[in-house]
Design an enzyme around this catalytic site. Sequence first.
Site, PDB file in Angstrom:
ATOM      1  N   GLY A 227       0.817  -1.207   0.000  1.00  0.00           N
ATOM      2  CA  GLY A 227       0.000   0.000   0.000  1.00  0.00           C
ATOM      3  C   GLY A 227       0.848   1.253   0.000  1.00  0.00           C
ATOM      4  O   GLY A 227       0.372   2.298   0.434  1.00  0.00           O
ATOM      5  N   ASP A 228       2.084   1.173  -0.439  1.00  0.00           N
ATOM      6  CA  ASP A 228       2.903   2.394  -0.499  1.00  0.00           C
ATOM      7  C   ASP A 228       3.937   2.216  -1.614  1.00  0.00           C
ATOM      8  O   ASP A 228       3.658   1.496  -2.571  1.00  0.00           O
ATOM      9  CB  ASP A 228       3.534   2.654   0.876  1.00  0.00           C
TER      10      ASP A 228
END
Length: 427
Positions: A227-228
């Site tokens: 998620g990054d």
Amino acid sequence: MRAPSVVLCTLNLLSHVTDASIFSSKKTCKVKSGGTNATDDAPAILSAFKECGKHGNIIFEDEKYYVNSVMNVQGLDDVDIDIKGTLLWSTDIQYWLNHSLPVGYQNQSSAFVLGGNNVRIQGHGTGTFDGNGDYWYEWIRKQPNTSNYPGRPHALTLGNLTNSAVHGLNFLRSQMWTMSIIYSHNVVLDGIFINNTGNRVSSSNTDGADTIRSSHIKFNNWTVYNGDDSISLKANSTDISITNSRFYNGLGIAMGSIGQYNDQFETIERLTVKNIYYSNTLHAVYFKTWTDDQNGYPPNGGGGGLGFASSLTFSNLTTSGLRGGAVTISQCTRFSGAPGVGNCTNSQFQIKDVTVRGLSGTTKDNRVVSLQCSAVKPCTNIGVFDVDLKFANGTEAGAYLCGNAPGTRGFECTGSPCVGGSATGGC
Ligand SMILES: *[C@@H]1O[C@H](CO)[C@@H](O)[C@H](O)[C@H]1NC(C)=O
Ligand SMILES: *[C@@H]1O[C@H](CO)[C@@H](O)[C@H](O)[C@H]1NC(C)=O
Ligand SMILES: *[C@@H]1O[C@H](CO)[C@@H](O)[C@H](O)[C@H]1NC(C)=O
Ligand SMILES: *[C@@H]1O[C@H](CO)[C@@H](O)[C@H](O)[C@H]1NC(C)=O
Ligand SMILES: *[C@@H]1O[C@H](CO)[C@@H](O)[C@H](O)[C@H]1NC(C)=O
Ligand SMILES: *[C@@H]1O[C@H](CO)[C@@H](O)[C@H](O)[C@H]1NC(C)=O
Ligand SMILES: *[C@@H]1O[C@H](CO)[C@@H](O)[C@H](O)[C@H]1NC(C)=O
Ligand SMILES: *[C@@H]1O[C@H](CO)[C@@H](O)[C@H](O)[C@H]1NC(C)=O
Ligand SMILES: *[C@@H]1O[C@H](CO)[C@@H](O)[C@H](O)[C@H]1NC(C)=O
Ligand SMILES: *[C@@H]1O[C@H](CO)[C@@H](O)[C@H](O)[C@H]1NC(C)=O
Ligand SMILES: *[C@@H]1O[C@H](CO)[C@@H](O)[C@H](O)[C@H]1NC(C)=O
């Protein structure tokens, strides 16, 4: 409490034709698991590294190992580390916040620091580091700052690691960033699978890998669900390659953030990226630099840094459902608590000599390119060639937005980028 964790050490007689001597003896340590999370296996693991960490073999068998405390392993020398089973990190968040080990940059810290020379780690595609991150993802949501929380650990830090290789290792639900690579040189990281997808809530700040003050690092055959940043190059990352890899759901390949340390000179130089597949990532490639105005201090504040990113080449990038601009530059990163609207054009960090050749697939965003550059140090010599990015309905994405980017190659600018507070190339 710690009970029956044991290290079994044996002397193996190994003969290698390549060895100078006919017989070379290598000590072998097999790490034995205590078998329950009530027993911390870290002491047994650390004694194996101590016993066999120089000219030895260390074997993690096909079992589950419970890691309830920090591990700082430095000075390994000529060692083979064989990991067949799973290392599972404990969920005592207060313990980790109090004890995680300093990485040496941005006040970041780590659960496991590993360094040395001539270290060969083989995970056979089954060896797994499980950070038990679901607990961290739930916990961080309740905190005032969900970005860099002091003491939230990286899963693994390769620190002062040279002439080494890691093959076939899996990482599941890392506590924060999966891998930080600092003061490391000549390291191959091959066949790495990372899944930081939360089971209960979505994960945040779970970068695949971050390089800092490191050179000659080869990422090959990586698969990252997160998620990054899929992989991020930070201060003083030089001669890096990223090849034959697949990135899912994250933000894509990041340069930065950089320029966070007031008056400090940092560079990113000579990056080669080739044969990358992106699925549902925000970008393919993006740059984020801090502005020239210092507000607060790292990890979450900063700004005013100097330096440049240059000689970066990207080729054969294939996308599926990109969520944002494919290639973006934003020089507008700033501490969210800073007053006013900020100045997105005053950064003294320069981006130059970037070539993207071969960018095709599907996107949900019309921006092929968005260059929101500094007026003080404009972006120069940015080239993008052979683009075929389409919406699901077949229409070509057509926006090439340029601000303070003279001398672009391979495309005509179609407009100006939105200049705003987003670190990811928009407003
Ligand atoms: C051990 O596992 C149990 C059940 O999954 C969990 O509740 C407990 O917090 C764990 N203990 C440690 C030290 O991780
Ligand atoms: C962590 O540190 C805090 C404050 O120093 C202390 O109150 C707490 O007991 C510590 N917890 C652990 C698990 O070490
Ligand atoms: C970062 O670490 C330094 C000491 O190394 C400390 O003075 C500073 O307060 C820390 N900053 C934050 C935001 O934790
Ligand atoms: C983040 O949280 C820590 C701990 O509560 C605090 O010391 C720090 O000032 C916070 N930083 C920001 C930028 O909110
Ligand atoms: C790297 O080595 C330096 C010098 O010995 C030491 O101070 C530092 O803590 C090490 N850093 C890491 C992350 O291993
Ligand atoms: C890539 O790595 C995976 C393990 O993550 C392995 O199964 C696969 O065979 C590797 N692919 C190639 C082409 O080496
Ligand atoms: C990644 O983890 C999530 C959550 O456990 C799971 O649903 C998903 O299938 C995993 N993806 C892969 C490719 O293993
Ligand atoms: C980066 O390298 C430069 C020299 O090229 C050095 O002056 C600077 O301190 C380094 N910065 C960091 C953050 O390591
Ligand atoms: C381009 O990359 C894809 C993987 O994303 C790979 O399958 C393909 O063979 C590459 N093409 C060339 C010409 O190397
Ligand atoms: C932003 O910084 C530049 C360079 O220092 C300056 O010329 C410009 O006036 C500033 N803009 C604003 C809105 O403050
Ligand atoms: C295709 O989709 C894009 C994005 O939704 C839209 O802007 C465009 O008008 C559509 N083209 C056609 C021919 O429908």
